[in-house]
Design a protein around this motif. Structure first.
Motif, PDB file in Angstrom:
ATOM      1  N   THR A  43       8.258  29.426  27.892  1.00 52.42           N
ATOM      2  CA  THR A  43       9.555  29.748  27.314  1.00 52.42           C
ATOM      3  C   THR A  43      10.148  30.958  28.022  1.00 52.42           C
ATOM      4  OG1 THR A  43       8.749  28.970  25.177  1.00 52.42           O
ATOM      5  CG2 THR A  43      10.787  30.228  25.191  1.00 52.42           C
ATOM      6  N   GLY A  44       9.321  31.941  28.205  1.00 54.30           N
ATOM      7  CA  GLY A  44       9.783  33.145  28.890  1.00 54.30           C
ATOM      8  C   GLY A  44      10.197  32.840  30.316  1.00 54.30           C
ATOM      9  N   TRP A  45       9.406  32.030  30.981  1.00 56.55           N
ATOM     10  CA  TRP A  45       9.744  31.667  32.365  1.00 56.55           C
ATOM     11  C   TRP A  45      11.059  30.925  32.434  1.00 56.55           C
ATOM     12  CZ3 TRP A  45       8.690  33.692  36.662  1.00 56.55           C
ATOM     13  CH2 TRP A  45       7.465  34.309  36.879  1.00 56.55           C
ATOM     14  N   ALA A  46      11.258  30.038  31.498  1.00 51.66           N
ATOM     15  CA  ALA A  46      12.482  29.248  31.484  1.00 51.66           C
ATOM     16  C   ALA A  46      13.682  30.170  31.289  1.00 51.66           C
ATOM     17  CB  ALA A  46      12.423  28.219  30.367  1.00 51.66           C
ATOM     18  N   LEU A  47      13.558  31.065  30.357  1.00 47.96           N
ATOM     19  CA  LEU A  47      14.665  31.978  30.084  1.00 47.96           C
ATOM     20  C   LEU A  47      14.881  32.933  31.250  1.00 47.96           C
ATOM     21  CD1 LEU A  47      14.121  32.786  26.334  1.00 47.96           C
ATOM     22  CD2 LEU A  47      15.776  31.248  27.379  1.00 47.96           C
ATOM     23  N   ASN A  48      13.820  33.154  31.997  1.00 46.93           N
ATOM     24  CA  ASN A  48      13.933  34.044  33.151  1.00 46.93           C
ATOM     25  C   ASN A  48      14.833  33.418  34.214  1.00 46.93           C
ATOM     26  OD1 ASN A  48      13.314  36.339  34.663  1.00 46.93           O
ATOM     27  ND2 ASN A  48      11.786  35.217  35.810  1.00 46.93           N
ATOM     28  N   GLN A  49      14.866  32.095  34.235  1.00 40.78           N
ATOM     29  CA  GLN A  49      15.692  31.375  35.205  1.00 40.78           C
ATOM     30  C   GLN A  49      17.046  31.032  34.606  1.00 40.78           C
ATOM     31  OE1 GLN A  49      14.664  30.716  38.436  1.00 40.78           O
ATOM     32  NE2 GLN A  49      13.150  32.180  37.730  1.00 40.78           N
ATOM     33  N   GLN A  50      17.269  31.536  33.409  1.00 45.36           N
ATOM     34  CA  GLN A  50      18.482  31.222  32.678  1.00 45.36           C
ATOM     35  C   GLN A  50      19.728  31.655  33.450  1.00 45.36           C
ATOM     36  OE1 GLN A  50      20.917  33.757  31.578  1.00 45.36           O
ATOM     37  NE2 GLN A  50      19.592  34.305  29.910  1.00 45.36           N
ATOM     38  N   ARG A  51      20.764  30.857  33.318  1.00 45.26           N
ATOM     39  CA  ARG A  51      21.969  31.081  34.108  1.00 45.26           C
ATOM     40  C   ARG A  51      22.947  32.054  33.481  1.00 45.26           C
ATOM     41  NH1 ARG A  51      22.855  24.743  34.738  1.00 45.26           N
ATOM     42  NH2 ARG A  51      22.527  24.964  32.526  1.00 45.26           N
ATOM     43  N   GLY A  52      22.851  32.286  32.216  1.00 43.65           N
ATOM     44  CA  GLY A  52      23.785  33.214  31.589  1.00 43.65           C
ATOM     45  C   GLY A  52      24.568  32.580  30.460  1.00 43.65           C
ATOM     46  N   ASP A  53      24.476  31.251  30.355  1.00 43.40           N
ATOM     47  CA  ASP A  53      25.187  30.580  29.276  1.00 43.40           C
ATOM     48  C   ASP A  53      24.240  30.306  28.107  1.00 43.40           C
ATOM     49  OD1 ASP A  53      23.693  28.885  30.793  1.00 43.40           O
ATOM     50  OD2 ASP A  53      24.951  27.160  30.386  1.00 43.40           O
ATOM     51  N   VAL A  54      23.160  31.061  28.100  1.00 42.16           N
ATOM     52  CA  VAL A  54      22.180  30.893  27.041  1.00 42.16           C
ATOM     53  C   VAL A  54      21.965  32.222  26.319  1.00 42.16           C
ATOM     54  CG1 VAL A  54      19.788  30.290  26.545  1.00 42.16           C
ATOM     55  CG2 VAL A  54      21.008  29.127  28.384  1.00 42.16           C
ATOM     56  N   PRO A  55      22.061  32.191  24.986  1.00 47.17           N
ATOM     57  CA  PRO A  55      21.862  33.415  24.203  1.00 47.17           C
ATOM     58  C   PRO A  55      20.401  33.829  24.163  1.00 47.17           C
ATOM     59  CG  PRO A  55      22.090  31.569  22.737  1.00 47.17           C
ATOM     60  CD  PRO A  55      22.355  31.039  24.123  1.00 47.17           C
ATOM     61  N   ALA A  56      19.864  34.176  25.285  1.00 52.09           N
ATOM     62  CA  ALA A  56      18.450  34.539  25.379  1.00 52.09           C
ATOM     63  C   ALA A  56      18.117  35.807  24.609  1.00 52.09           C
ATOM     64  CB  ALA A  56      18.079  34.712  26.851  1.00 52.09           C
ATOM     65  N   HIS A  57      19.133  36.560  24.260  1.00 50.88           N
ATOM     66  CA  HIS A  57      18.886  37.793  23.517  1.00 50.88           C
ATOM     67  C   HIS A  57      18.396  37.511  22.106  1.00 50.88           C
ATOM     68  CE1 HIS A  57      23.034  36.624  22.664  1.00 50.88           C
ATOM     69  NE2 HIS A  57      22.888  37.216  21.499  1.00 50.88           N
ATOM     70  N   HIS A  70      14.601  43.947  29.672  1.00 54.31           N
ATOM     71  CA  HIS A  70      14.728  44.393  31.072  1.00 54.31           C
ATOM     72  C   HIS A  70      15.180  43.287  32.003  1.00 54.31           C
ATOM     73  CE1 HIS A  70      13.239  48.350  30.335  1.00 54.31           C
ATOM     74  NE2 HIS A  70      12.184  47.870  29.707  1.00 54.31           N
ATOM     75  N   ARG A  71      15.246  42.085  31.475  1.00 53.10           N
ATOM     76  CA  ARG A  71      15.657  40.954  32.303  1.00 53.10           C
ATOM     77  C   ARG A  71      17.167  40.799  32.239  1.00 53.10           C
ATOM     78  NH1 ARG A  71      10.761  41.128  34.443  1.00 53.10           N
ATOM     79  NH2 ARG A  71      10.672  42.582  32.741  1.00 53.10           N
ATOM     80  N   PHE A  72      17.828  41.577  31.395  1.00 50.82           N
ATOM     81  CA  PHE A  72      19.272  41.505  31.269  1.00 50.82           C
ATOM     82  C   PHE A  72      19.939  42.451  32.257  1.00 50.82           C
ATOM     83  CE2 PHE A  72      17.709  39.575  27.526  1.00 50.82           C
ATOM     84  CZ  PHE A  72      18.713  38.738  27.056  1.00 50.82           C
TER      85      PHE A  72
END
Length: 116
Positions: A43-57, A70-72
DNA sequence: CATCTGACAGACG
DNA sequence: TCGTCTGCCAGAT
């Protein structure tokens, strides 16, 4: 039947993450378990590749800590976004995390319509 | 091809 | 309650 364009697990993670209600949070493990990824790290890896249209916060670790801040763009952006949605954050941790926790398994159940 | 790391989580002492 | 170790899978070197 729909095309078996089974999205990669990355896309599944993004799909579930987008469903997290504003002002709510969930955990990497909850998503991993719901999608049967087999590993919460995915899950973390996937969000790490996230494009920005995902509310990963809205995704934190099981302790309610903003382990991915720190990934933001900036280390404080994640907290700012959460507080903007009404989620109180203190010392890099979500206040009342247990109360704000949103479980995809419990909320979505067997309903996978969100995939489209 | 071998080894390490990572936005985690659970088990153990 | 806390620190440490292990399992998990993919990507980087």
């Amino acid at each position: 039947m729909e095309e078996n364009k089974i999205p990669t697990y990355y896309q599944l993670v993004y799909a579930v993450t987008r469903l997290i209600p504003k002002g709510r949070v969930t955990t990497y493990g909850a998503i991993a378990d719901f999608l049967a990824l087999g590993s919460s790290r995915m899950t973390g890896w996937a969000l790490n590749q996230q494009r920005g249209d995902v509310p990963a916060h809205r995704v934190v670790n099981r302790k309610g800590e903003l382990s991915g801040r720190h990934r933001f763009a900036t280390p404080t952006l994640m907290q700012e976004l959460l507080e903007y949605e009404g989620v109180k954050v203190e010392d890099a941790k979500v206040v009342d995390f247990d109360q704000l926790f949103w479980s995809p398994a419990a909320e979505l159940g067997d309903d996978w319509e969100f995939l489209g």
